[in-house]
Scaffold this active site. Structure first.
Site, PDB file in Angstrom:
ATOM      1  N   CYS A  57      36.905  41.986  21.952  1.00  0.00           N
ATOM      2  CA  CYS A  57      36.760  43.294  21.299  1.00  0.00           C
ATOM      3  C   CYS A  57      36.490  44.344  21.991  1.00  0.00           C
ATOM      4  CB  CYS A  57      35.928  42.925  20.115  1.00  0.00           C
ATOM      5  SG  CYS A  57      34.118  42.886  20.411  1.00  0.00           S
ATOM      6  N   ARG A  58      35.801  45.411  21.328  1.00  0.00           N
ATOM      7  CA  ARG A  58      35.387  46.850  22.468  1.00  0.00           C
ATOM      8  C   ARG A  58      34.274  46.280  23.231  1.00  0.00           C
ATOM      9  NH1 ARG A  58      31.725  50.858  21.769  1.00  0.00           N
ATOM     10  NH2 ARG A  58      32.387  52.806  22.722  1.00  0.00           N
TER      11      ARG A  58
END
Length: 199
Positions: free
Chosen positions: A73-74
């Site tokens: 994810c980020r």
């Protein structure tokens, strides 16, 4: 890959993941960000399985993920939630990319870029900050508005403690964040094709 005695998932750093990919023994890389975030930038060869879709269809996805899986994810928070969800349906060999796509980019690893969009965490900061600002300014005229700012503050505190974000989940459902079609059938089709190529 490192394991821990606590509930912390196994992690893999960006350099190690890049070495695995370059060696030809690449794990299945699932990016759990929104489709719009994925379109902006992602690891080449990764698959976009947004966290909300992954949670809703974890049983179906489990049937198509039998090899090593790295979740991205980020920054790592949503990937950790995805790891817990998939581990809950008995999927072994799960790893979280330590530091997420930000760490991958910091390591100057290959990245596929598309149209630039704000990531979900930045959108949450904008919306939450705007609501608090308007509430505080408006409370000069309507004192009860201060409770709206307090509610947002409580929500952000809860999000930090539980490592979840209701506002982020709601924003992720907006058309701006949905991007290209990303449904279960498309994802399963991509996973099947990949499995056939690996066989």
């Amino acid at each position: 890959m490192s394991t821990s005695e606590t509930t912390r998932p196994a992690t893999l750093d960006a350099v190690s993941l890049r070495e695995l990919i370059d060696s030809g023994h690449a794990p299945r890389v699932l990016d759990v960000r929104t489709p719009a975030e994925f379109e902006t930038s992602h690891i080449p060869g990764s698959y976009n399985v947004p966290l909300d879709l992954l949670k809703e269809h974890r049983e179906e996805l489990r049937n198509h993920l039998d090899e090593d899986v790295v979740l991205v994810c980020r920054s790592g928070a949503r990937a950790t939630q995805a790891e817990q969800t998939l581990a809950g349906v008995g999927l072994p060999n799960l790893t979280v990319l330590d530091g997420g796509i930000m760490a991958w980019q910091a390591a100057n690893a290959p990245i596929k870029r598309g149209a630039s969009r704000w990531d979900l965490e930045r959108q949450v900061r904008l919306v939450a900050g705007s609501i608090v600002l308007v509430s505080v300014l408006g409370s000069v005229f309507v004192p009860q508005l201060k409770w709206v700012a307090g509610f947002i503050g409580a929500g952000l505190t809860f999000a930090a403690v539980t490592n979840t974000c209701a506002m982020g989940m709601m924003l992720g459902k907006l058309p701006y964040n949905r991007g290209a079609s990303c449904d279960l059938d498309t994802i399963v089709g991509q996973l099947r094709e990949s499995a056939a190529e690996r066989a």
